[in-house]
Structures are given as structure tokens and as C-alpha cells.
Design an enzyme around this catalytic site. Sequence first.
Site, PDB file in Angstrom:
ATOM      1  N   ASP A  75       0.874  -1.184   0.000  1.00 48.71           N
ATOM      2  CA  ASP A  75       0.000   0.000   0.000  1.00 48.71           C
ATOM      3  C   ASP A  75       0.897   1.216   0.000  1.00 48.71           C
ATOM      4  O   ASP A  75       2.058   1.134   0.388  1.00 48.71           O
ATOM      5  CB  ASP A  75      -0.799   0.061   1.307  1.00 48.71           C
ATOM      6  CG  ASP A  75      -1.931  -0.923   1.327  1.00 48.71           C
ATOM      7  OD1 ASP A  75      -2.348  -1.349   0.255  1.00 48.71           O
ATOM      8  OD2 ASP A  75      -2.374  -1.261   2.439  1.00 48.71           O
TER       9      ASP A  75
HETATM   10  P1  ATP Z   1      -3.636   3.104   0.073  1.00 52.45           P
HETATM   11  O1  ATP Z   1      -4.405   2.070  -0.670  1.00 52.45           O
HETATM   12  O2  ATP Z   1      -2.267   3.278  -0.419  1.00 52.45           O
HETATM   13  O3  ATP Z   1      -3.707   2.984   1.556  1.00 52.45           O
HETATM   14  P2  ATP Z   1      -5.555   5.255   0.044  1.00 52.45           P
HETATM   15  O4  ATP Z   1      -5.645   5.409   1.493  1.00 52.45           O
HETATM   16  O5  ATP Z   1      -5.480   6.486  -0.774  1.00 52.45           O
HETATM   17  O6  ATP Z   1      -4.309   4.467  -0.403  1.00 52.45           O
HETATM   18  P3  ATP Z   1      -8.284   4.446  -0.039  1.00 52.45           P
HETATM   19  O7  ATP Z   1      -8.392   4.440   1.426  1.00 52.45           O
HETATM   20  O8  ATP Z   1      -8.928   3.384  -0.849  1.00 52.45           O
HETATM   21  O9  ATP Z   1      -6.774   4.394  -0.457  1.00 52.45           O
HETATM   22  O10 ATP Z   1      -8.770   5.849  -0.543  1.00 52.45           O
HETATM   23  C1  ATP Z   1      -9.063   6.119  -1.900  1.00 52.45           C
HETATM   24  C2  ATP Z   1      -9.294   7.591  -2.104  1.00 52.45           C
HETATM   25  O11 ATP Z   1     -10.458   8.001  -1.404  1.00 52.45           O
HETATM   26  C3  ATP Z   1      -8.171   8.462  -1.551  1.00 52.45           C
HETATM   27  O12 ATP Z   1      -7.178   8.671  -2.469  1.00 52.45           O
HETATM   28  C4  ATP Z   1      -8.903   9.759  -1.241  1.00 52.45           C
HETATM   29  O13 ATP Z   1      -9.006  10.562  -2.382  1.00 52.45           O
HETATM   30  C5  ATP Z   1     -10.259   9.289  -0.847  1.00 52.45           C
HETATM   31  N1  ATP Z   1     -10.371   9.204   0.617  1.00 52.45           N
HETATM   32  C6  ATP Z   1      -9.557   8.587   1.460  1.00 52.45           C
HETATM   33  N2  ATP Z   1      -9.977   8.709   2.734  1.00 52.45           N
HETATM   34  C7  ATP Z   1     -11.113   9.444   2.671  1.00 52.45           C
HETATM   35  C8  ATP Z   1     -12.043   9.882   3.648  1.00 52.45           C
HETATM   36  N3  ATP Z   1     -11.904   9.621   4.924  1.00 52.45           N
HETATM   37  N4  ATP Z   1     -13.086  10.616   3.218  1.00 52.45           N
HETATM   38  C9  ATP Z   1     -13.251  10.882   1.936  1.00 52.45           C
HETATM   39  N5  ATP Z   1     -12.420  10.468   0.974  1.00 52.45           N
HETATM   40  C10 ATP Z   1     -11.353   9.763   1.321  1.00 52.45           C
END
Ligand code: ATP
Length: 906
Positions: free
Chosen positions: A333
Site C-alpha cells: 500500500d
Molecule cells: P492506500 O491504498 O495506499 O492505503 P488510500 O488510502 O489512498 O491508499 P483508499 O483508502 O482506498 O486508499 O482511498 C481512496 C481515495 O479516497 C483516496 O485517495 C482519497 O481521495 C479518498 N479518501 C480517502 N480517505 C477518505 C475519507 N476519509 N473521506 C473521503 N475520501 C477519502
Amino acid sequence: MLESINMVESNWHSLPPDEVLKKLDTASSGLSRVEAKKRLEQYGPNALAEKPGKPLWLVFLSQFANPLVYVLFAAAAISIFTGHGVDTLTIFGVLLVNAVIGYIQETRAEKAMAALKEMTAPQANVRRDGRLHVIPARELVPGDIIILAAGDRVPADARLMQVNGLESNESALTGESETVKKSLPPLSADATLGDRTNLIFQGTSVTKGQGEAVVVATGMATELGRIAGSLEEIPQERTPLQKNIARLSTTLVIILLGVCALILAAGLIRGLGLTDMVLFAVAAAVSAIPEGLPAVVTVVLAIGMRIMANRHAIIRRLVAVETLGSATVICSDKTGTLTINQMTLRKLFLDGRSLEVTGEGYRPEGEFKEGRRTVEIAKDEALIKILRVGVLANDASITTGAECCEIFGDPTEAALLVAAAKAGITKNELEKSEPRLDELPFSSELQYMAALNAGADNHRTVNLKGAAEKVLDMCKLIWRDGKAVKLDAAARNQVTQEIESMAASGLRVLALASAELDNSGADFGGLSFEDGLVFIGLVGIADPPRPEARDAVALAKGAGIRVIMITGDHVSTAKAIAKQVGIDGEQALTGAELSAMDEADFTRSVEKISVYARIEPLQKLRIVKTLKSRGEVVAVTGDGVNDAPALKAADIGVAMGKSGTDVAREAADMVLTDDNFTSVVAAVEEGRGIFNRLRSVFYYLLASNIGELLALAAAIAIIGEAPLLAVQILWVNVVTDATLTVPLALEPRRGDELDGPPRSPDVGLLYPGMAWRIGYTAAIMGTAVFGIFWWGLQHETIEQARTLAFCTIVSFELFKGFVARTDDKPVLRIGLFSNRWFLLALGIAVLLQLAAVYLPFMQAAFHTAPPSLTDWLIILGAGLSIFVIEELRKQFFPDLFSKGKWRKGS
Ligand code: ATP
């Protein structure tokens, strides 16, 4: 105060939440700490009773339950009946030493496992004294208020008080695999367990949404406690290597017994006495059989696990210890694993303007700048609007005042709270005037979250934030000059360019939007808000790479391991961070592109792609499966509830110990206590070290035993005289095999573990190169001992000649201990003295051997005569020769027995 809660009360589901609170003498702000402590004493820890472990005497006795040991018992019986008391005693000595070593190893391994279990013990989010705490789930008591989110393992039975799309998987309890939607209203008293949808049960897991509940039963009083009675010990499965060793041991026993039978036949043909020859052959068999091997494998794995735990990787399934050594791909990740997961809002884009935010970390101190000008917040309506949306669509909290600035919840959301606090906007204040009515929780599939808030005059607002391009797609309006206007193509273009530019500099970009509704609905059920959704602006959040990640990626590359980034973030952000940590992001693939690819296309390109962006958890599973189908050994990291399938499918599933969900942790083979990518690489390094150690031990046992058998067989067949007496053969086994194998298993890490490509997973401990090496060193030893014994017979008495052969074998085996420590690097280079345990054991072995030839009562028992000076020179010279030969071989032909035989790709 509550006198006593009826823990077997089973009608909690028929009562409204308020009444449950009253009955449990608690409130939605939670118990006080003092009260919780009292209740813990009263009701005991929230844990299922564990089955008592195996009693220690049984552990000790089970050391004898091994086919190799049965052969030894048979040998002891033969020696009793043939009237050789000393031999009998020696065989029992060997057995006892073995059992004691095995016993110590097994109990220590169990302790290590128990300690590791403790480290991953489940936690619970609880509200006490009106504040949120994370406590060990064992400390929960009836009346505690717990907060649940997707991915949590439910820590106790509880009555729900708030639900937000909460669903749970109760198959552990009801056997029903469909998830159950949770609700609040009281139910009929006779509802069955599966229908009590307003309760949530220990041992089940939250698959979706969020909720708050009051604990009604803990420990054995929970439904799970009642059904299970006690926690079943999960039987420790044996790893492929352990099974391989077990199989190999049986084959070895058959071969070695065959050789001993041949020796017996040869002796009888040469006219040696039957009893003596039987005893001799039995002793040869006893000493040739590597009875300590299975125990050593266990100890090496157990010690390896402990070292890995010290390096922040906790092994949940022993097999991972082995598999790690052959990992060829690590899928990691981005957020929190390669980056530090400390989010700071740096940029804003709103109303066509770009702003910068100053200040570091979670301290709410900083300014908003437009170019060089400091923005006057009170006059900037658009800025206030975007910050307010960021606070309302938010589940995190930050502490203020003296205990500033700890965060609770998602760091991305905390960054928004901190930025708002810099402008004097706080969540507490805001939610007083605009209380939250409902929420659409964030999920990786939705990529956004939204809150429904009550405003003045029965107005409702939807406050929404999420992945930038996703939110932009959802909006038809945009906030410009104090009002909502149509989001036309030009404005859309401008925003898209801004997203690109922020992401390309490595920022995590979120968009914020809101909708004003004039209906009075109190929840999202059936609510349509998209038509009125106004795009407010973008925020760019910095989450720098971990400083050590770059080195770890380089180390992995040097070790022939590909590092792949799989993230839910924007492709440009992913590429920028990949570049900073040294991952090749040129050919990045997005989730949408991946969906459009058929399996054949993807299989062809999978070798080239190292960055995957906007990936949904189920696509992660696809990536893992495709990599595996290409013969890769895949380690994959994950934290969310939906990561579980990918973690299970991977060769090594790695869950985050700090930020990960319980469900991900349970699906994983290994848990990182620091969520750090570097720890995966460290674990791979340890995995390789463990395999090196096992190979050393294996080589040592086989090369020594076969060398010894060769000498015995040659002397009997060619000279017609036994070079060692049975009792001497048994003694050699004690002095060398039993003393040196464990220290060899404790060989410290060499530091070059990550220098070459990974081990091929199809190759067990014995591979052709190793067999050749065993063969050639055993042949040198066998020939030398035979020759020296022959020389002794010409010049000395038979006792002296035997003592000479006896000491030469021991000398060979002790020097071979050094030889065994590496297979490709001169020992002088890695440090003659770097393994202290080995030196200590060597010292003990030397003293024991000197005692056998110099102490009168030992001389009598072992029929030895003190060697002369010439004898000593021969003894030492012979042993030294194998050391020198192998040192030279390692210097000039280091890869003679390894390269091209056991490594991946060769
Ligand atoms: P990784 O997979 O590397 O941990 P990540 O945390 O970006 O990456 P996700 O948690 O799937 O992956 O998040 C996808 C996208 O959703 C993020 O890039 C962000 O734009 C959005 N996002 C993440 N957290 C939130 C949140 N709490 N509220 C709204 N949107 C969010």
C-alpha cells in the site's frame, strides 16, 4: 451504583436503548474509569476460557515419540541383552540429552508463540468519562460504550445505540454467511439469535458502516462464550519445510539402516564376532541418524519468529517464516506503509484561486496565503465554506488544550480538522449549530463520504468529500463568487488541471462538495442530493514518504524482489510518491484501465507494471492472483476489511498492526507492528537468514554422519577391523551432533542475506548442490579417518589406533562445524568468532573429548589410551584440512555448490 447486572439476561433486544442504558447503570458518555475498574473486578476479564495446555511432563514424553528415537530404543535393548552396560547407558544418555534439548526448544517456542499472540491481542474503541480510548478488549465490562467500524472484530455482546449502514458477518455464531443489516428498534422478546438485529455479538465482524453500542455481556457470558464453552487451541500446522524434513528423515533412516546392515554383513564376512558386530552396526546406526533434526527445525523457526517480532513483524502462521525467504514480489500500500501517514493540508483550490497553508503536523497553528498575501479569513466566504464542509464531513477528532494534538480517526480527516482549526473553526462548535443527522460512511469502493446535517429552518445540508475526480464527476454545479453556478466544461477543465498539478507534486487530492436541501428527511435513505451538489473546491494534503522507505525499496531490488505499489489514491500522486521512494512508476495502471483489460492482456503486462492507482480491494485480489499465476511468490500488504481476500490469496498476507482492521489482521500471515514497508523487507531478510541456518545444520548433520559411516564401512570391509568401538561411536554423537547443532541454529544474521535473488520455493533443504557438497566433504573425511586408522594399526597398539581414529573423527566434526556455518563465504571473512554460542559449544565438546581420553574412569569406559604428540598433530591436522579446503573453495569457487541450483531464475 449498580448492584449486579444479570449477565445471562437475554432480552436486551426487546428493550429500547435508553432502558438498556438505565438497566446497566451507564450513559452514552460511558462509564467512569473508576466504575469500569470496579466492574472488571466484579465480572472478570472479557475473555473466553482457554483450554489448559499440554502438561509439561507430556511435552517431555512426546519428545520420545519419533521414529528416529524408536530405533535408538531398539539399539538400547540390543545392548542390554548383549551385556554391554556402558553402551546402554550411553544410548540412554543420547536419548536424554535429545529429549531435554527438544523439551526446552518446544516450551520456548510455545512461549514465543504466546508472547506473539499477546502482541496482536484485540483492542476495542470505548468511550469512558466522555472520551474515546483504545483499550485491550479483555478490559471491557458490561455498561461500556463501544464504537464500531467496518473491519472491526466485535469485542463483546452489545446493544446497538447508533447505526450508520452497519452490517455484520455472524457466520462464526450462526453459520449464516449472508451479512446481517443492523438496526435500532426494540424487537419481540422471542426473536431468535439470528433475528436480533439490534444486538451485535462477540466474535462476529463488522463488514460495513459504523455504530455505537453498549456492552451487555462479556467473556463467557456472551453468546459465543456460551456456545464455544472455551477457546479451542488452534493446532499449529506444520510448515512444508517441517513436513519435508519429516519425509526426509524417514528416507534417511531407511538408507542409513541399509548401510549399517551392509557394514554388519561386511564384518561378519571378515570373521568378526557376531555380538560385537551387531552392537557396532547398531551404534553406527544410532550415530548416523540425525535424530535432532526435527527439533532443530522447530527451534530455528521459533527463534526466527522472535527476531522478526523484534523487527516489527509478527508472524501469525509459521509457514510465512519460510515463504518470506522466497518472496519475489512485494505489493505494498502507499498510504501509511510507504508514507508516514501524517497528513498536513498544504494547498487549497477554491473559487478559481490557489491558496497555500503554513504550519506543521497536527498543531493548529498556521496561516492561509494567497501568493505572498495572508488571507483575511473572516472576509473569505469561499475559504470558510470549504473548511466547514471538511469539518462536517468528518469522523476524526483532535485533542486540544494541554493534551494537544493527538488525533483519533483517519489522518486524512484529521488534516482537514487541523486546517479548519487554523481558521478558528472547530467541530464541536459547528456540530452544535448543525448537528449531524446521518452519514454515508467512506468506503474504498464509493471513494467518498457524506454527512447529512440539520440547519436553520428545517434546512438540511449534505456535506461530502472524496477522491477528487470522483466528486467532480458527481457535481453539476460549482461555487463561484458567493453562489452556485453551472459547472461548465471550462471550469471542469480548470479543476481537472489543478487536480493533476497537485497530484503530480505528490499531494493527496480530495474534493469537497455540498448540497442544500429544503426537505426534512432525517437520513440518507432514499435521499437524492446529487442534482443539487455544488463543487466547493480541492484540498491538497501532504503525506511524505517514510525516510527509510527509499533504502528499503533499493534493498529489495538488490535482493531480486520487485516492489509494486497498489493504492487507492490518484495515479499522479501515486507516481510522484513512487518516484520519491525509487519505484518505477512510468507504466502506472489505474483501476479503470485494469477493469477494461482481459486476463490475457493483463498477464502479459503484469511483469512491467509497478504502480497501480485508484485500485479497489477486489482488484488487488486480481493483481495478486495474476502475479501468482506467473510463478511469483507474492507478499501483499493490506489494512481494510475488503483487503482480506487479497491477504488470504497472497503467499504472504501482511496486515497493518496499527491502522489495520481486525479482519485484515486475522486474514494475514504476518502483522506489522509499525505499519512500515521497511519491516516487510526486514522480515524477508530474516526469512532468508532462517533458511541459511537450517541449511547449515542440515549440511553439518549429514556430512558428518555420512563421513563417519564411510570410515567405518571402509575399515571393516578393507582392514577387517573396527576403527571405533560401539561406545566410542555413541560418544561421538553426544560430543558433536548434540552439542553443535543448536549453536549452529543460532548463527547470527550475516548481513548479506539480501544480496542475491530469492530462493526457489520448490527447493527444499536438500538440493543437488548441497548433495554434492555433502558427498565431497564426507568422502574426504571418510578417506582420511580410514587412512589414519590404518597408519595407527601399523605403528601403535589397537587401543591407540582406535583412540587416534576416535579423536580424528571428533576433530573433523568440530572443524566441520566451522565449515558448515556458510556455504559460499569464507568463515574467516564473516568472522571466526561471530557465533558465541558455537564457540562455547565447541569449548565444551573439546573438554568432553579430552576427558574421554585422559580421565582414568573414562579411559576405562571408552577403552581409550592417551594420544601421543604425533597423534595430536595428525588429529588436528586432519580436522584443519577440511577447514582449509573448504575455505579455499569458498574463496575461489563460492558458487560451486549453490549458484544455478537453488536460486530463483537459475
Ligand atoms: P492506500 O491504498 O495506499 O492505503 P488510500 O488510502 O489512498 O491508499 P483508499 O483508502 O482506498 O486508499 O482511498 C481512496 C481515495 O479516497 C483516496 O485517495 C482519497 O481521495 C479518498 N479518501 C480517502 N480517505 C477518505 C475519507 N476519509 N473521506 C473521503 N475520501 C477519502
